[in-house]
Write a protein that holds these residues in place. Structure first.
Motif, PDB file in Angstrom:
ATOM      1  N   LEU A  96       0.487  -1.101  -0.027  1.00 46.25           N
ATOM      2  CA  LEU A  96       0.048  -0.355   0.284  1.00 46.25           C
ATOM      3  C   LEU A  96       0.497   1.339   0.019  1.00 46.25           C
ATOM      4  CD1 LEU A  96      -3.204  -1.353   2.617  1.00 46.25           C
ATOM      5  CD2 LEU A  96      -2.694  -1.112  -0.177  1.00 46.25           C
ATOM      6  N   LEU A  97       0.373   2.659  -0.509  1.00 45.71           N
ATOM      7  CA  LEU A  97       0.951   3.567  -0.719  1.00 45.71           C
ATOM      8  C   LEU A  97       0.137   4.784  -0.112  1.00 45.71           C
ATOM      9  CD1 LEU A  97       3.099   2.421  -4.130  1.00 45.71           C
ATOM     10  CD2 LEU A  97       4.062   2.964  -2.452  1.00 45.71           C
ATOM     11  N   ASP A  98       0.023   6.211  -0.007  1.00 46.38           N
ATOM     12  CA  ASP A  98      -0.282   7.100  -0.322  1.00 46.38           C
ATOM     13  C   ASP A  98       0.232   7.973   0.155  1.00 46.38           C
ATOM     14  OD1 ASP A  98       0.584   7.524   2.628  1.00 46.38           O
ATOM     15  OD2 ASP A  98       0.076   5.586   3.643  1.00 46.38           O
ATOM     16  N   ASN A  99      -0.863   9.533   0.122  1.00 45.60           N
ATOM     17  CA  ASN A  99      -0.191  10.896  -0.330  1.00 45.60           C
ATOM     18  C   ASN A  99      -0.345  11.757   1.222  1.00 45.60           C
ATOM     19  OD1 ASN A  99      -2.803  10.871   0.300  1.00 45.60           O
ATOM     20  ND2 ASN A  99      -3.135  12.367  -0.843  1.00 45.60           N
ATOM     21  N   PHE A 106       2.027   6.418  10.629  1.00 47.75           N
ATOM     22  CA  PHE A 106       1.471   5.951  10.479  1.00 47.75           C
ATOM     23  C   PHE A 106       0.608   4.692   9.115  1.00 47.75           C
ATOM     24  CE2 PHE A 106      -0.029   9.124   7.169  1.00 47.75           C
ATOM     25  CZ  PHE A 106      -0.992   8.702   6.663  1.00 47.75           C
ATOM     26  N   ASP A 107      -0.247   3.244   9.846  1.00 49.44           N
ATOM     27  CA  ASP A 107       0.241   2.088   8.894  1.00 49.44           C
ATOM     28  C   ASP A 107      -0.398   2.298   8.440  1.00 49.44           C
ATOM     29  OD1 ASP A 107       2.846   1.318  10.124  1.00 49.44           O
ATOM     30  OD2 ASP A 107       1.661   0.561  11.365  1.00 49.44           O
ATOM     31  N   ASP A 108      -0.886   1.775   6.389  1.00 48.72           N
ATOM     32  CA  ASP A 108      -1.788   1.510   5.875  1.00 48.72           C
ATOM     33  C   ASP A 108      -2.431   0.319   5.639  1.00 48.72           C
ATOM     34  OD1 ASP A 108      -2.060   3.852   4.740  1.00 48.72           O
ATOM     35  OD2 ASP A 108      -0.599   3.595   3.798  1.00 48.72           O
ATOM     36  N   ASN A 109      -3.256  -0.413   6.682  1.00 48.30           N
ATOM     37  CA  ASN A 109      -3.763  -1.689   6.523  1.00 48.30           C
ATOM     38  C   ASN A 109      -4.529  -2.045   5.624  1.00 48.30           C
ATOM     39  OD1 ASN A 109      -2.390  -1.803   8.890  1.00 48.30           O
ATOM     40  ND2 ASN A 109      -3.675  -0.143   9.684  1.00 48.30           N
ATOM     41  N   TYR A 110      -4.832  -3.759   5.258  1.00 49.21           N
ATOM     42  CA  TYR A 110      -5.958  -4.014   4.332  1.00 49.21           C
ATOM     43  C   TYR A 110      -6.062  -5.683   4.960  1.00 49.21           C
ATOM     44  CZ  TYR A 110      -2.521  -7.003   1.799  1.00 49.21           C
ATOM     45  OH  TYR A 110      -1.523  -7.820   1.585  1.00 49.21           O
ATOM     46  N   THR A 111      -7.146  -5.570   4.405  1.00 45.34           N
ATOM     47  CA  THR A 111      -7.497  -7.028   4.966  1.00 45.34           C
ATOM     48  C   THR A 111      -7.550  -8.789   3.868  1.00 45.34           C
ATOM     49  OG1 THR A 111     -10.113  -6.590   4.399  1.00 45.34           O
ATOM     50  CG2 THR A 111      -9.927  -5.743   6.526  1.00 45.34           C
ATOM     51  N   SER A 112      -7.598  -7.763   2.772  1.00 48.27           N
ATOM     52  CA  SER A 112      -7.816  -8.996   1.939  1.00 48.27           C
ATOM     53  C   SER A 112      -7.495  -8.440   1.072  1.00 48.27           C
ATOM     54  CB  SER A 112      -8.565  -9.959   1.582  1.00 48.27           C
ATOM     55  OG  SER A 112      -9.904  -9.250   1.539  1.00 48.27           O
ATOM     56  N   ALA A 113      -7.019  -9.229  -0.250  1.00 48.80           N
ATOM     57  CA  ALA A 113      -6.844  -8.588  -1.636  1.00 48.80           C
ATOM     58  C   ALA A 113      -7.001 -10.295  -2.083  1.00 48.80           C
ATOM     59  CB  ALA A 113      -4.966  -8.054  -1.857  1.00 48.80           C
ATOM     60  N   THR A 114      -6.750  -9.929  -3.567  1.00 49.15           N
ATOM     61  CA  THR A 114      -7.589 -10.775  -4.227  1.00 49.15           C
ATOM     62  C   THR A 114      -7.963 -10.755  -5.624  1.00 49.15           C
ATOM     63  OG1 THR A 114      -9.321 -11.411  -2.427  1.00 49.15           O
ATOM     64  CG2 THR A 114     -10.076 -13.174  -4.582  1.00 49.15           C
ATOM     65  N   PHE A 115      -7.008 -11.733  -6.275  1.00 45.64           N
ATOM     66  CA  PHE A 115      -7.096 -12.369  -8.108  1.00 45.64           C
ATOM     67  C   PHE A 115      -8.877 -12.249  -8.666  1.00 45.64           C
ATOM     68  CE2 PHE A 115      -2.314 -12.760  -7.468  1.00 45.64           C
ATOM     69  CZ  PHE A 115      -2.256 -11.974  -8.260  1.00 45.64           C
ATOM     70  N   VAL A 126      -6.034  -7.543  -9.138  1.00 46.37           N
ATOM     71  CA  VAL A 126      -5.926  -7.078  -7.704  1.00 46.37           C
ATOM     72  C   VAL A 126      -6.993  -6.744  -7.458  1.00 46.37           C
ATOM     73  CG1 VAL A 126      -4.604  -7.967  -5.460  1.00 46.37           C
ATOM     74  CG2 VAL A 126      -3.858  -9.099  -8.241  1.00 46.37           C
ATOM     75  N   HIS A 127      -8.421  -6.836  -6.401  1.00 45.76           N
ATOM     76  CA  HIS A 127      -9.047  -5.875  -5.266  1.00 45.76           C
ATOM     77  C   HIS A 127      -8.798  -6.245  -3.998  1.00 45.76           C
ATOM     78  CE1 HIS A 127     -12.294  -3.328  -4.676  1.00 45.76           C
ATOM     79  NE2 HIS A 127     -13.019  -4.623  -4.431  1.00 45.76           N
ATOM     80  N   VAL A 128      -8.194  -5.205  -3.910  1.00 46.01           N
ATOM     81  CA  VAL A 128      -7.841  -4.959  -2.184  1.00 46.01           C
ATOM     82  C   VAL A 128      -9.277  -4.659  -1.524  1.00 46.01           C
ATOM     83  CG1 VAL A 128      -6.550  -4.252  -0.543  1.00 46.01           C
ATOM     84  CG2 VAL A 128      -5.702  -4.306  -2.969  1.00 46.01           C
ATOM     85  N   VAL A 129      -9.363  -4.982  -0.395  1.00 42.40           N
ATOM     86  CA  VAL A 129     -10.206  -5.053   0.364  1.00 42.40           C
ATOM     87  C   VAL A 129     -10.039  -4.420   1.622  1.00 42.40           C
ATOM     88  CG1 VAL A 129     -12.297  -5.560  -1.181  1.00 42.40           C
ATOM     89  CG2 VAL A 129     -11.224  -6.955   1.068  1.00 42.40           C
ATOM     90  N   GLY A 130     -10.889  -3.638   2.547  1.00 37.34           N
ATOM     91  CA  GLY A 130     -10.403  -2.991   3.600  1.00 37.34           C
ATOM     92  C   GLY A 130      -9.331  -2.418   4.749  1.00 37.34           C
ATOM     93  N   ILE A 131      -9.216  -0.822   3.543  1.00 38.39           N
ATOM     94  CA  ILE A 131      -7.927  -0.096   3.558  1.00 38.39           C
ATOM     95  C   ILE A 131      -8.256   0.346   5.111  1.00 38.39           C
ATOM     96  CG2 ILE A 131      -7.102   1.492   2.658  1.00 38.39           C
ATOM     97  CD1 ILE A 131      -7.359   0.122  -0.226  1.00 38.39           C
ATOM     98  N   SER A 132      -7.540   0.650   5.754  1.00 41.30           N
ATOM     99  CA  SER A 132      -7.397   1.299   7.101  1.00 41.30           C
ATOM    100  C   SER A 132      -6.441   2.008   7.676  1.00 41.30           C
ATOM    101  CB  SER A 132      -7.877   0.714   7.658  1.00 41.30           C
ATOM    102  OG  SER A 132      -7.515   0.203   8.365  1.00 41.30           O
TER     103      SER A 132
END
Length: 448
Positions: A96-99, A106-115, A126-132
């Protein structure tokens, strides 16, 4: 804005009409975080203006408060997909990257990523969900997205081919090999996947053409089939071991001479036309007959007897790839040996008959088992005499080796003596010697 820099407005208690202006060199919040009524410390306060000389500045610092409000720059998190080797699942991993403001923690998190599916492919969605976000500075941002999309590759999983067998072959001057995949197994397949080994377009080759035990065979062109075959690849090289055994050559053109029986199995060879049959075109192999010897199967007379040839060798750069088919044989005859029997007469004392005895001898091969016989031997007459002619009749031969001879004579002549009777019976007086039969008979008559 991620730092403690602050700005303030200065005021003084100078007289209203006086020209006095206050200034400062720096102002800072106690922390860079969002908050209301946060302490602000001002340093480097100074005054200037026309009336400054009329005043005594009592302080060069000051303290106040101000608010830091949440950033008006909203935070957007993006994802970079990470390539993976096929594992039979759609699970993906991303970075994960951010601006964020530089330096914020701080940390970028996600719950899952799926092909989009489990299969091998390049630039797969690839679809990423649960970003926090979480961490010391996370409260200073408003996160605009909880999902993200990216791409990544799923590369084939490598499988080992086990228990594939190469076939032995007889030397043929080529490196081409054959193999047997009937017991082959694929090692590393994920449980439940349908994968088969396809050998239709495959080929195999030895590392070189030459004869040797346990030679390396490399198999190429193997493929994978089945519903999930496209998600795998074969680890190369695929190898096995096999033998290249020597090619049999036959020898032609060697003949053996016929011979007269000599009691040995020795054969004389003619090798001028000797040749090797079966050498592959281009190979360098020659027949060496320098130490060749021939041996009959036995010493005895016979026609078309087998002669075994030994001591043949092969020379040349490719000689080790061949062997000579054995036994190498030819045929020849052993004919009978002429045998002459001679007689030696044996002297006898006169007995009133012509009967004679002789000793036979011959020109047999030394060591042969042979018996010379005769049916009769006779003096020319019965009378006493020296070197009397003796005729031998019915000469024949017998014994183990008799069949190897051609008897040249069935009769023979010799000589022997018939001696007169020299002695009579012994009495009280000395016996007289008599010269002929008459005297002997007279003596007996007088004695009686």
């Amino acid at each position: 804005d991620g730092n403690t820099n602050a700005t303030v407005t200065l005021s003084t208690d100078a007289l209203v009409l006086d020209d006095v202006t206050a200034d400062y060199t720096g102002a800072s919040f106690n922390t860079p975080s969002v908050g209301n009524d946060k302490p602000v410390h001002v340093v480097g306060i100074s005054i200037s203006g026309t009336d400054t000389a009329n005043y005594n500045l009592l302080n060069t610092t000051a303290d106040t408060t101000a608010n830091i409000t949440p950033a008006t720059l909203y935070l957007t998190v993006t994802a970079d997909g990470i390539n993976k080797v096929y594992d039979g699942t759609t699970t993906a991993t991303v970075t994960l990257l951010d601006n964020r403001v530089a330096g914020d923690v701080f940390d970028d998190n996600y719950t899952s990523a799926t092909f989009n599916n489990k299969n091998v492919g390049d630039d797969k969605p690839v679809h990423v969900v649960g970003i926090s976000i979480s961490g010391p500075d996370a409260g200073n941002y408003v996160l605009l997205n909880e999902t993200a999309d990216t791409t990544a590759n799923i590369t084939p999983k490598t499988l080992k081919v086990k228990d594939i067998e190469a076939n032995d072959k007889v030397y043929d001057g080529l490196t081409a090999a054959t193999f047997d995949a009937s017991n082959a197994k694929l090692q590393g397949t994920i449980s439940g996947d349908q994968v088969t080994l396809v050998t239709g377009g495959a080929s195999a080759s030895f590392n070189n053409k030459n004869v040797r035990h346990d030679k390396k065979v490399t198999i190429t062109g193997l493929a994978l089939g089945g519903t999930d075959g496209g998600n795998y690849t074969i680890k190369e090289p695929v190898t096995a071991k096999a033998d290249i055994t020597p090619k049999m050559l036959t020898v032609t053109g060697i003949t053996a001479d016929n011979k007269v029986y000599d009691g040995t199995t020795d054969a004389n060879l003619n090798v001028s036309a000797a040749a090797l049959v079966g050498v592959i075109a281009g190979d360098k192999v020659k027949l060496n007959t320098e130490n060749a010897t021939g041996t009959f199967d036995n010493k005895n007379v016979g026609n078309g007897k087998t002669v075994t040839i030994k001591g043949l060798k092969k020379n040349g750069a490719d000689a080790d790839n061949y062997t000579i088919l054995k036994p190498v044989t030819t045929t020849a005859n052993i004919t009978k040996r002429n045998l002459t029997v001679t007689a030696d007469g044996i002297n006898k004392v006169y007995d009133g008959t012509t009967k004679a005895t002789v000793t036979l001898s011959d020109n047999r091969v030394k060591g042969d088992v042979l018996t010379d016989s005769y049916t009769s031997a006779s003096f020319n007459n019965k009378n006493v005499g020296e070197d009397k002619p003796v005729t031998v009749l019915g000469i024949s031969i017998s014994g183990t080796d008799a069949g190897n001879y051609n008897l040249l004579n069935t009769t023979a002549t010799t000589k022997a003596n018939i001696k007169a009777v020299k002695k009579g019976p012994k009495h009280d007086y000395e016996r007289d010697e008599f010269e002929d039969n008459f005297h002997w008979i007279k003596f007996l008559h007088e004695l009686s």
